[in-house]
Enzyme design. Structure first.
Site, PDB file in Angstrom:
ATOM      1  N   LYS A 176      16.247  -4.191  15.895  1.00  0.00           N
ATOM      2  CA  LYS A 176      15.484  -3.553  15.738  1.00  0.00           C
ATOM      3  C   LYS A 176      15.575  -1.915  16.739  1.00  0.00           C
ATOM      4  CE  LYS A 176      11.640  -2.386  17.486  1.00  0.00           C
ATOM      5  NZ  LYS A 176      12.518  -0.583  17.256  1.00  0.00           N
ATOM      6  N   GLU A 249      15.488  -7.452  29.573  1.00  0.00           N
ATOM      7  CA  GLU A 249      16.588  -6.393  29.811  1.00  0.00           C
ATOM      8  C   GLU A 249      15.334  -5.140  30.226  1.00  0.00           C
ATOM      9  OE1 GLU A 249      19.139  -7.602  31.408  1.00  0.00           O
ATOM     10  OE2 GLU A 249      20.212  -8.713  30.512  1.00  0.00           O
ATOM     11  N   CYS A 283      18.023   2.786  33.280  1.00  0.00           N
ATOM     12  CA  CYS A 283      17.787   1.599  33.543  1.00  0.00           C
ATOM     13  C   CYS A 283      18.489   1.598  35.288  1.00  0.00           C
ATOM     14  CB  CYS A 283      18.021   0.366  32.735  1.00  0.00           C
ATOM     15  SG  CYS A 283      19.933  -0.091  32.675  1.00  0.00           S
ATOM     16  N   GLU A 382       9.442   4.852  38.077  1.00  0.00           N
ATOM     17  CA  GLU A 382      10.588   4.899  36.991  1.00  0.00           C
ATOM     18  C   GLU A 382      10.740   5.681  36.372  1.00  0.00           C
ATOM     19  OE1 GLU A 382      11.716   2.133  34.117  1.00  0.00           O
ATOM     20  OE2 GLU A 382      13.769   2.808  34.841  1.00  0.00           O
TER      21      GLU A 382
END
Ligand code: NAD
Length: 479
Positions: A176, A249, A283, A382
């Site tokens: 997906k 993750e 990331c 972040e």
């Protein structure tokens, strides 16, 4: 299907049980460099989703019995096919994701290299004990049907990091993609049809609901997820109901620590790319740059010079572009909040700082913030966009404590000449990967994952491969 018949840049349909599937209702895909809708993809409803799950379950009973070598061969062939079509995928990736050519090449050739690298991996049975009376082995059996949920920053590579080990281990997979970047994944799974039996690898596109159906489905055995820590929490909660296996993750707030003995001019371009690769939608981007106070001004100046002289933000399809746009409006608005927060708190911008809302695409200038407080949002959160705080440090223990003072623990880097100091600091950092005098070096054979709330489990290496298996111990009394 002939390789040459694959039309990569048009006709986007899902692959479910080996069939091309379209739907009446579709979702638009925008080019982030000009906000134009250039493709429509199927919006998978509940019924089609359940069909994909049923097909993956049925295919699993056969695929798990296909010999390991044949599964490896299929993944290897897929890697070769992707390489053959690299040029078309590179172009498509730039259009849907926004990244310039160099980044798109890295991702597409990287995906091919990963398929080939993981195709060489195998988990052998382990002989635990044997004497004349007894034998004990531990073997690895495939976990079952895997739901692979992928973000929009590296849409193909992060799908391949899940698909390749799952297939090699004997699992079947439903991918997906993010609704923002579904195209390369749809085309990749279409390409895979010629190497895999129906149902072994399907791809469904739609909204976030699809992800929720996946995590709740009793017929999916594992979720391999890359995305934000917030969504990771939902995934883990939902997976609990069926004790699904999960690999997560998640987000990061990677520190980069610059020691006093660096050469400022030499290190500045490396630090720039550590922080701004993929337009900082990464990331593992260095998101907090801790520079020793004795070289702070020189490194700062070298960074500003490098950015001013070299960096062009623009349409990734243009050859002069160094960094592309932010991938989508949701993220663009989020990044803007960090600019507003810095401004309202009076933090100083060393370069950048002004976003042009009237631009054709979601462009954000590369921005450096001069030594904001440790408690500021730009340090603590972040941003996932090209705005980076430069921070001063003087005491080693203190900078290590600041680097570790976060819920995240994905990556970190340390830069300097004194290898003892590099090693000493690395060993105290709470992160899944610590790079010393380099950054963003990955390998199919190198475990990658987050500590703390940056994730659970890992991808890549035999450890990552084992996450697509259950171990099974078989004991035999010989007499
Ligand atoms: P996101 O969490 O918004 O979405 C990721 C995926 O999850 C998408 O496919 C989305 O449709 C799906 N999703 C959304 N809600 C869901 C739900 N409730 N259940 C199941 N699936 C759901 O993340 P994003 O904005 O696409 O990506 C950016 C984030 O990903 C950043 O935080 C970044 O740090 C992280 N990231 C981590 C890694 C890593 O390897 N650790 C790599 C890349 C990106």
């Amino acid at each position: 299907m002939e390789l040459s018949m694959l039309k990569i840049t048009s006709d986007f349909s899902m692959t479910i049980n080996g069939e091309s599937v379209r739907t009446q209702s579709t979702l638009p895909v925008q080019n982030p460099a000009n906000k134009s809708v250039f493709a429509e993809v199927p919006d998978c409803g509940r019924e089609l989703f359940e069909e994909a799950v049923k097909g993956a379950r049925a295919a699993f009973t056969k695929w798990r019995r296909v010999p390991w070598e044949q599964r490896q061969a299929a993944v290897l062939a897929l890697g070769n096919a992707l390489e053959q079509h690299a040029e078309e995928f590179i172009e498509l990736l730039t259009r849907e994701q926004g990244k310039p050519r160099a980044g798109a090449e890295w991702e597409i050739f990287g995906s091919a290299a990963w398929l080939k690298g993981i195709a060489a991996q195998r988990l052998e049975d382990e002989l635990v004990f044997e004497d004349e009376q007894r034998k004990v082995i531990t073997r690895y059996t495939p976990i079952g049907v895997v739901g692979a949920i992928v973000p929009w920053n590296f849409p193909l590579l992060l799908a391949v990091w899940k698909i390749a080990p799952a297939l090699v281990a004997g699992c079947t997979v439903i991918v997906k993609p993010s609704p923002y970047t579904p195209l390369c994944d749809l085309k990749f799974v279409e390409l895979a049809k010629q190497f895999l039996p129906p149902g072994v690898l399907s791809c469904v596109t739609g909204g976030d609901d699809l992800g929720r159906w996946m995590t709740a489905s009793p017929d999916i055995d594992k979720i391999a997820f890359t995305g934000s820590t917030e969504t990771g929490r939902h995934v883990m909660r939902s997976a609990a109901d069926t004790i699904k296996r999960v690999t997560l993750e998640l987000g990061g707030n990677d520190p980069a620590i610059v020691l006093p003995d660096v050469d400022p001019k030499e290190v500045a371009p490396k630090l720039f790319w550590a922080a701004f690769q993929n337009n900082a939608q990464f990331c593992n981007a260095a998101k907090r740059l801790y520079i020793h106070e004795s070289v702070y001004d020189e490194v700062k100046t070298a960074l500003v010079e490098f950015i001013t002289d070299n960096v062009v933000v623009g349409d990734g399809a243009q050859p002069q572009t160094t960094l592309g746009p932010i991938q989508n409006k949701m993220q663009f608005d989020k990044v803007k909040e960090y600019f507003a927060d810095c401004k309202s708190n009076g933090y100083e911008f060393l370069v950048g700082g002004e976003i042009d809302d009237a631009a054709d695409g979601w462009f954000v200038p590369v921005t450096l913030v001069d030594n904001p407080p440790e408690s500021s949002r730009i340090v603590q959160e972040e941003p996932f966009g090209p705005i980076l705080p430069l921070l001063k440090w003087s005491d080693e223990d203190d900078v290590i404590a600041r680097a570790n003072d976060t819920i995240f623990g994905l990556g970190a880097s340390v830069w300097g000449a004194d290898t003892d100091a590099l090693q000493r600091i690395a060993e105290q950092l709470e992160a899944g990967t610590v790079w010393l005098n380099e950054v963003h070096m990955y390998s199919p054979n190198q475990a990658f994952g987050g500590h703390k709330q940056s994730g659970l489990g890992c991808e890549n290496s035999l450890h990552g491969l084992a996450e697509y298996t259950n171990w099974q111990t078989i004991t035999l009394r010989k007499s």
